[in-house]
Design a protein around this motif. Structure first.
Motif: not given
Length: 322
Positions: A27, A30, A74-80, A83, A98, A100
């Motif tokens: 991903y 970020e 989707r934009q919740d790959c940081s937590t899910e 995703c 993922y 960051s």
């Protein structure tokens, strides 16, 4: 643009050198720190992909990842984890990753995790904190910290296939055709004792034996043709299966599942198997035709006919004289 070309060449070279490396769909990195402009963010994302390749994994091409992220929506790959699971399926990869970047005046923190295409988290979350010198840019510190993050995630040790995957049985090579041995011609013993009579003239020489190249070439050509047809059929089946789950660019169709990803990889293996069998059949057929062309022609027979005519007899010869 120059950096993109260099990065693409590096990715291609490593992919060729490591054909069994795990396939990862990252991903976009970020950057959650302030003061980092868009150009620096894109550069960090490109550097992150190159560092992944250097760490020992195969990263999906840029166009494939762009298409997969657009279809992900989707934009919740940081937590899910789900995703990242969907991202791996859409990119036709085994893993989704993922990562960051966060920063404070004294340090830069990079974190990440890896999820398989069936939803299982296989690594992470991991976090690496790198000290920041006074006035040092966030992207410079992040470039030092990202290799440490990928080492902590142990991306190079990820299996290239799932544990339950069944290995493809290798194609057994064709057995060579044994040459046909010509029959042995034994002289006939008349069994008549020497009685002091005149000897009969020697028997005519045995007929010329047919060259073994012709039957061997015929068998080889037929077998090669059968293999060529069979391999082509297997290749067409593999292409048909791939077309049901893949787009023209090689990525899964929208809404693809983990089963579709497995089916896509199986279809690729089927195409490779069919192409191999067809190539072996074409080579065998060509060898058989060459042997047929090299086989010597059959000898021409010579016949003689004697017919009575007034005042004598007529002799008629047909064929070639020695």
């Amino acid at each position: 643009m120059r950096g993109f070309v260099v990065g693409s060449c590096l990715l291609s070279a490593v992919a060729v050198a490591q054909p069994n490396a795990p396939t990862v769909a990252p991903y976009p990195l970020e950057v959650l720190a302030r003061g980092v402009d868009g150009a620096k963010v894109e550069e960090l994302q490109a550097v992150s992909s190159r560092l992944l390749v250097t760490a020992g994994v195969t990263v999906q091409p840029k166009l494939t990842m762009k298409s997969a992220v657009e279809r992900l929506k989707r934009q919740d790959c940081s937590t899910e984890d789900d995703c990242l699971r969907q991202l791996a399926i859409l990119a036709n990869a085994l893993y989704g990753l993922y990562s960051s970047v966060e920063a404070t005046p004294k340090s830069v923190t990079v974190s990440g995790r890896v999820v398989r295409d069936d939803g299982k988290r296989v690594s992470g979350p991991e976090k690496v904190v790198e000290d920041r010198k006074p006035g040092e840019a966030v992207d410079v510190v992040a470039k030092r910290a990202l290799p440490k993050l990928f080492a902590a995630l142990k991306v190079a040790e990820l299996p290239s296939v799932r544990e339950s995957a069944t290995p493809v049985k290798p194609v057994e090579p064709l057995k060579p055709v044994e040459p046909v041995k010509p029959p042995e011609v034994k002289p006939v013993d008349a069994g008549v004792a020497d009685a002091g009579v005149n000897e009969f003239p020697p028997p005519p020489p045995p007929p010329a034996l047919e060259s073994p190249l012709k039957p061997i070439g015929l068998v080889t050509a037929i077998a090669g043709g059968a293999l060529l047809v069979g391999g082509s059929a297997v290749l067409l089946v593999g292409r048909g299966e791939a077309a049901t789950v893949l787009n023209a660019d090689g990525a899964l169709k929208a809404g693809g599942t983990a089963d579709d990803a497995t089916k896509a990889r199986a279809a690729t293996t089927t195409q490779t198997l069919g192409a191999t069998i067809a190539a072996v059949g074409a080579a065998a057929g060509a060898a058989g035709l060459v042997m047929l062309l090299l086989a010597p022609a059959e000898p021409t027979k010579t016949t003689m006919v004697v017919a009575p005519v007034p005042g004598g007899a007529a002799v008629l010869l047909t064929g070639e004289l020695p």
